[in-house]
Write a protein that holds these residues in place. Structure first.
Motif, short mmCIF file in Angstrom:
data_model
loop_
_atom_site.label_atom_id
_atom_site.label_comp_id
_atom_site.label_asym_id
_atom_site.label_seq_id
_atom_site.Cartn_x
_atom_site.Cartn_y
_atom_site.Cartn_z
N ILE A 254 4.05 -33.36 38.53
CA ILE A 254 4.04 -33.07 37.10
C ILE A 254 2.73 -33.60 36.53
N GLY A 255 2.02 -32.74 35.83
CA GLY A 255 0.80 -33.15 35.14
C GLY A 255 0.97 -32.92 33.65
N ALA A 256 1.16 -33.98 32.90
CA ALA A 256 1.43 -33.84 31.46
C ALA A 256 0.67 -34.89 30.67
N ASN A 257 -0.55 -35.17 31.05
CA ASN A 257 -1.30 -36.25 30.43
C ASN A 257 -1.91 -35.88 29.08
N ALA A 258 -2.13 -34.58 28.80
CA ALA A 258 -2.62 -34.17 27.48
C ALA A 258 -1.52 -34.33 26.44
N ASP A 259 -1.91 -34.67 25.22
CA ASP A 259 -0.93 -34.98 24.17
C ASP A 259 0.06 -33.83 23.96
N ASN A 260 -0.45 -32.61 23.83
CA ASN A 260 0.45 -31.49 23.55
C ASN A 260 1.36 -31.19 24.73
N VAL A 261 0.86 -31.38 25.94
CA VAL A 261 1.68 -31.13 27.13
C VAL A 261 2.74 -32.23 27.27
N PHE A 262 2.34 -33.46 26.98
CA PHE A 262 3.32 -34.56 27.04
C PHE A 262 4.45 -34.31 26.06
N ARG A 263 4.12 -33.76 24.90
CA ARG A 263 5.16 -33.45 23.91
C ARG A 263 6.15 -32.44 24.48
N ARG A 264 5.62 -31.43 25.21
CA ARG A 264 6.51 -30.43 25.82
C ARG A 264 7.35 -31.04 26.93
N LEU A 265 6.78 -31.99 27.68
CA LEU A 265 7.55 -32.67 28.72
C LEU A 265 8.71 -33.45 28.11
N CYS A 266 8.46 -34.13 27.02
CA CYS A 266 9.52 -34.89 26.36
C CYS A 266 10.65 -33.97 25.91
N GLN A 267 10.29 -32.79 25.42
CA GLN A 267 11.32 -31.83 25.03
C GLN A 267 12.09 -31.35 26.25
N ALA A 268 11.41 -31.11 27.37
CA ALA A 268 12.09 -30.68 28.60
C ALA A 268 13.06 -31.74 29.08
N MET A 269 12.71 -33.00 28.91
CA MET A 269 13.56 -34.11 29.35
C MET A 269 14.70 -34.37 28.38
N GLY A 270 14.69 -33.69 27.23
CA GLY A 270 15.71 -33.96 26.22
C GLY A 270 15.45 -35.21 25.43
N GLU A 271 14.21 -35.70 25.41
CA GLU A 271 13.83 -36.90 24.68
C GLU A 271 12.60 -36.63 23.83
N PRO A 272 12.67 -35.72 22.88
CA PRO A 272 11.47 -35.36 22.10
C PRO A 272 10.89 -36.54 21.33
N LEU B 85 10.15 -39.40 22.35
CA LEU B 85 9.17 -40.16 23.13
C LEU B 85 7.74 -39.80 22.77
N ALA B 86 7.53 -38.55 22.37
CA ALA B 86 6.17 -38.11 22.05
C ALA B 86 5.61 -38.82 20.83
N GLU B 87 6.50 -39.34 19.97
CA GLU B 87 6.05 -40.06 18.78
C GLU B 87 6.13 -41.58 18.95
N ASP B 88 6.69 -42.02 20.05
CA ASP B 88 6.81 -43.45 20.32
C ASP B 88 5.41 -44.05 20.50
N PRO B 89 5.04 -45.08 19.74
CA PRO B 89 3.68 -45.66 19.86
C PRO B 89 3.32 -46.09 21.28
N ARG B 90 4.32 -46.39 22.08
CA ARG B 90 4.03 -46.81 23.46
C ARG B 90 3.48 -45.67 24.31
N TYR B 91 3.75 -44.41 23.91
CA TYR B 91 3.38 -43.26 24.73
C TYR B 91 2.64 -42.17 23.94
N ALA B 92 2.41 -42.37 22.67
CA ALA B 92 1.95 -41.28 21.81
C ALA B 92 0.50 -40.87 22.06
N THR B 93 -0.31 -41.76 22.64
CA THR B 93 -1.72 -41.43 22.85
C THR B 93 -2.07 -41.50 24.34
#
Length: 432
Positions: A282-300, A302-310
């Protein structure tokens, strides 16, 4: 020209023919390829290389229409003939490495063989060699001598360390180039010794760079009419793909070390175990792709969580983020996880074995495994041609032949016009 050998003159332009493509030649569906439309049709190559980098360069040129004449010593055929798994007494890599090539024998260590070679050079566009520097000069076949016979000749020279510098005379295989070019240092896991990539990547990179240089020299020759030397070093070909390791060290004091399946600071980008004990990438290091990964995992969220947002935040918490993603992938079989990721536009894929490649519909649709008829094996599964050209695609015209000197008659009689008597004498003297 060698007056002692030449018994008739032949117009070489009439001998540059385009063979009928073998079954499975790569081309757009429904389109034929007319004679002369393949990009390097009319270019003649003399390949002197053995083992990998030189023969790979010849293969790349041959795939796009060059007439490649591979020269082997009568008493010492290319060791590449034995590479790969052996079936029916032959290595399975040879039909691939020698495809689209005419095979002749010639002893370059003797004066008569050198004279024959100069006759071939007079009708060639390119010479490929990957001997240790100085070998061709020892045989009085350095570039200056060849250019006297053919000023437009391009000589592609691949060696461990190049034609100049204090290491020029060192023996250098692809493995040494990989080591000194830097890729071995960063390949593997931090708690284990440096590892190698599972294929001969050093030779492959050198062959690709040599091919690029050859094509640039051909283009320049169309303006100047003059040939030149293309000098490729194995270690430099590897070094050229090593990204920013040098400025990282000189400007930031950082030396990249072995990191296993990750790249420092790039997250998430790893392999993840699934429920059925398979690994997916899985390659999801870009911000917009990471956001889509979080949605796929059912944890949207996470994309806004400061620990992972950037990007930098994810890089700093790479290990915990990877553990969180794998906790999700382990709840699904690989095919189900990949289906979810595909729906959400997340770059992902199964780590393929040869079996997976053969069964994959994308490989089939892109003709990346092409059935070609072989005189020993029957239908031979040949790797397809890369890249794909829309209007003038490459061709697999025929697989690599079996016997050294298989095309001696075609080349020595057809191209050079040697008589039966001359050929008989050359064979008796061990020249061919």
């Amino acid at each position: 020209m060698s007056d002692a050998i030449r018994t008739s003159t032949t117009d070489s332009t009439n001998l540059r023919t385009t063979a009928t493509p073998a079954s499975g030649a790569v081309r757009p569906e429904g389109e034929g390829v007319a004679a002369g439309s393949i990009p390097l049709d009319g270019i003649r190559v003399l390949e002197l290389g053995t083992l990998l980098a030189g023969p790979l360069t010849g293969r790349f040129l041959g795939d796009f229409g060059a007439e490649v004449i591979k020269i082997e010593a009568p008493d010492k055929p290319d060791p590449l003939r034995g590479w790969g798994q052996v079936k029916d007494g032959q290595g399975l890599y040879w039909p691939i490495a020698a495809r689209n090539k005419k095979l002749i024998t010639l002893n370059l260590r003797v004066p008569e063989g050198q004279r024959v070679f100069l006759d071939l050079v007079s009708k060639a566009d390119i010479v490929i060699e990957n001997f240790r520097p100085g070998t061709m000069e020892k045989w009085n076949l350095g570039y200056e001598r060849l250019a006297e016979v053919n000023p437009g000749l391009i000589m592609v020279r691949t060696s461990g360390f190049g034609q100049t510098g204090p290491y020029r005379e060192r023996a250098g295989f692809g493995s040494v180039g990989e080591a000194m070019g830097g890729i071995r240092y960063v390949t593997g896991f931090p708690d284990r010794p440096p590892a190698r990539v599972g294929v001969s990547i050093g030779d492959t990179l050198a062959a690709l760079h040599a091919t690029i240089g050859c094509l640039m020299a051909l283009h320049e020759r169309s303006r100047s009419g003059r040939g030149q030397v293309v000098d490729t070093a194995l270690y430099e070909a590897v070094f050229s793909v090593m990204e920013s390791v040098i400025p990282d060290y000189l400007l930031a004091g950082y030396i990249r070390e072995r990191q296993g399946n990750i790249l420092p600071g790039i997250a998430p980008s790893n392999i993840y175990l699934t429920k059925d004990d398979k690994y997916i990438v899985i390659g999801a290091n870009a911000d917009n792709v990471f956001r889509r990964l979080c949605q796929a995992m059912g944890e949207p969220e996470l994309a806004e969580d400061p620990r992972y947002a950037t990007h930098h935040a994810r890089g700093e918490r790479m290990e915990e983020l990877d553990q969180r993603i794998e906790a999700w992938t382990r709840t699904l079989d690989a095919k189900d996880a990949l289906a979810v990721l595909e729906r959400h536009g997340v770059p992902s894929g199964l780590i393929y074995s040869a079996k997976d490649m053969v069964e994959d519909p994308q490989y089939q649709a892109r003709e990346m495994i092409v059935p070609v008829q072989h005189p020993v094996y029957g239908t031979f599964p040949m790797p397809g041609i890369v890249p794909k050209l829309s209007r003038t695609p490459g061709q697999i015209r025929f697989p690599g032949g079996s016997a050294p000197g298989e095309h001696n008659d075609d080349v020595y009689r057809g191209l050079l016009g040697y008589s039966e008597e001359v050929l008989a004498r050359l064979k008796e003297d061990g020249v061919i």
